[in-house]
Design an enzyme around this catalytic site. Structure first.
Site, PDB file in Angstrom:
ATOM      1  N   ASN A 135       0.605  -1.154   0.063  1.00  0.00           N
ATOM      2  CA  ASN A 135       0.059  -0.017  -0.029  1.00  0.00           C
ATOM      3  C   ASN A 135       0.801   1.111  -0.019  1.00  0.00           C
ATOM      4  OD1 ASN A 135       1.172  -0.010   2.590  1.00  0.00           O
ATOM      5  ND2 ASN A 135      -0.997  -0.135   3.709  1.00  0.00           N
ATOM      6  N   HIS A 137       3.292   1.767   2.216  1.00  0.00           N
ATOM      7  CA  HIS A 137       4.002   2.295   3.465  1.00  0.00           C
ATOM      8  C   HIS A 137       5.407   2.294   3.462  1.00  0.00           C
ATOM      9  CE1 HIS A 137       3.418  -2.050   5.026  1.00  0.00           C
ATOM     10  NE2 HIS A 137       4.562  -1.708   4.945  1.00  0.00           N
TER      11      HIS A 137
HETATM   12  C1  F6R Z   1      10.324  -2.941   8.015  1.00  0.00           C
HETATM   13  C2  F6R Z   1       9.343  -1.873   7.664  1.00  0.00           C
HETATM   14  C3  F6R Z   1       8.249  -2.168   6.617  1.00  0.00           C
HETATM   15  C4  F6R Z   1       8.727  -3.214   5.383  1.00  0.00           C
HETATM   16  C5  F6R Z   1       7.516  -3.368   4.238  1.00  0.00           C
HETATM   17  C6  F6R Z   1       8.040  -4.261   3.485  1.00  0.00           C
HETATM   18  O1  F6R Z   1      10.959  -2.733   9.003  1.00  0.00           O
HETATM   19  O2  F6R Z   1       9.072  -0.845   8.180  1.00  0.00           O
HETATM   20  O3  F6R Z   1       7.776  -0.838   5.916  1.00  0.00           O
HETATM   21  O4  F6R Z   1       9.662  -2.581   4.704  1.00  0.00           O
HETATM   22  O5  F6R Z   1       6.425  -3.790   4.888  1.00  0.00           O
HETATM   23  O6  F6R Z   1       8.012  -5.500   3.995  1.00  0.00           O
HETATM   24  P1  F6R Z   1       8.815  -6.976   3.041  1.00  0.00           P
HETATM   25  O7  F6R Z   1       9.972  -6.388   2.801  1.00  0.00           O
HETATM   26  O8  F6R Z   1       8.610  -7.985   4.121  1.00  0.00           O
HETATM   27  O9  F6R Z   1       8.041  -7.093   1.574  1.00  0.00           O
END
Ligand code: F6R
Length: 235
Positions: A135, A137
């Site tokens: 999304n 974030h």
């Molecule tokens: C992790 C964090 C999140 C992840 C995001 C992607 O510390 O803050 O913003 O970077 O959710 O997660 P993955 O890499 O598991 O797809």
């Protein structure tokens, strides 16, 4: 903005680790902002290898992590402190006393967030590593977070709970509902930003970096940062 397209996750991990290694080499007492999640695991594996081979050292490096779940013991394998120890800190020559992760177990999490905010300001991040959520974030700054926020306590959205359920036996009810996260103000205050994403993130990366800057896509604010590198797998 510098966008580097790579063929696959291995190449992404190599490029991202090279950029972090360069930062550590140029300034051996730099402050690294670090991320957890699936995306940076390969990057950390390369840094561990190069440190073991003697090419880089983290002896004088200090770190601040982006976020931590609330009320998850630090010994829980999915706590971000445990993740960082297992995937990086236990295997490199960093002094763990110089590594910082928000205190998700603090009785007063609002105060813990405030203290962490002050810590980030006092350290000053040289390079912030980021993954990105489906999304848009970054950290746990979910859509419609204010761009001016510092470190704060956040309630995770359903989409993030579902995305993270894979780390909790695919059971959404086991995913902690709250976290402490650096805010957009903290992230934007880093001198340099490195965002990485696999092929599955191609669509949201396109939206974040080529669409309008809007709180609906939190990562889009990075378009306004003066030193951002994106390393992403071409879909
Ligand atoms: C992790 C964090 C999140 C992840 C995001 C992607 O510390 O803050 O913003 O970077 O959710 O997660 P993955 O890499 O598991 O797809």
């Amino acid at each position: 903005m510098n966008i580097i397209y790579v063929k696959n996750n291995e190449e992404m991990a190599l490029k991202a680790a090279s950029i972090i290694a360069a930062q550590v080499t140029l300034k051996n007492d730099c402050v690294l902002g670090l991320a957890t999640g699936g995306t940076p695991v390969g990057t950390y594996a390369n840094l561990i290898k190069w440190c073991k081979e003697g090419h880089i050292s983290f002896k004088n490096v200090r770190s601040v992590n982006l976020d931590e779940y609330c009320n998850l013991p630090v010994t829980h394998p999915e706590s971000y402190r445990c993740f960082m120890n297992t995937n990086l800190f236990d295997h490199v020559d960093i002094d763990k006393a110089n590594t910082n992760v928000p205190d998700g177990l603090a009785a007063d999490s609002e105060k813990a967030a405030k203290d962490y905010d002050a810590l980030i300001d006092s350290l000053g991040v040289d390079l912030q590593l980021l993954g990105i959520g489906y999304n848009g974030h970054i950290g746990f700054n979910e859509p419609d977070s204010a761009f001016t926020m510092g470190t704060h306590v956040v309630e995770l959205t359903q989409s993030t709970l579902e995305a993270n359920a894979r780390f909790f036996d695919n059971d959404v009810s086991k995913v902690p509902t709250h976290a402490i996260t650096m805010g957009m103000r903290n992230i934007m205050s880093a001198k340099r930003i490195l965002l990485i994403g696999g092929a599955e993130k191609a669509e949201i990366i396109e939206k974040a970096f080529f669409g309008p800057v809007t709180p609906e896509v939190p990562a889009s604010i990075l378009q306004l940062h003066k030193d951002v590198t994106v390393v992403c797998v071409k879909a």
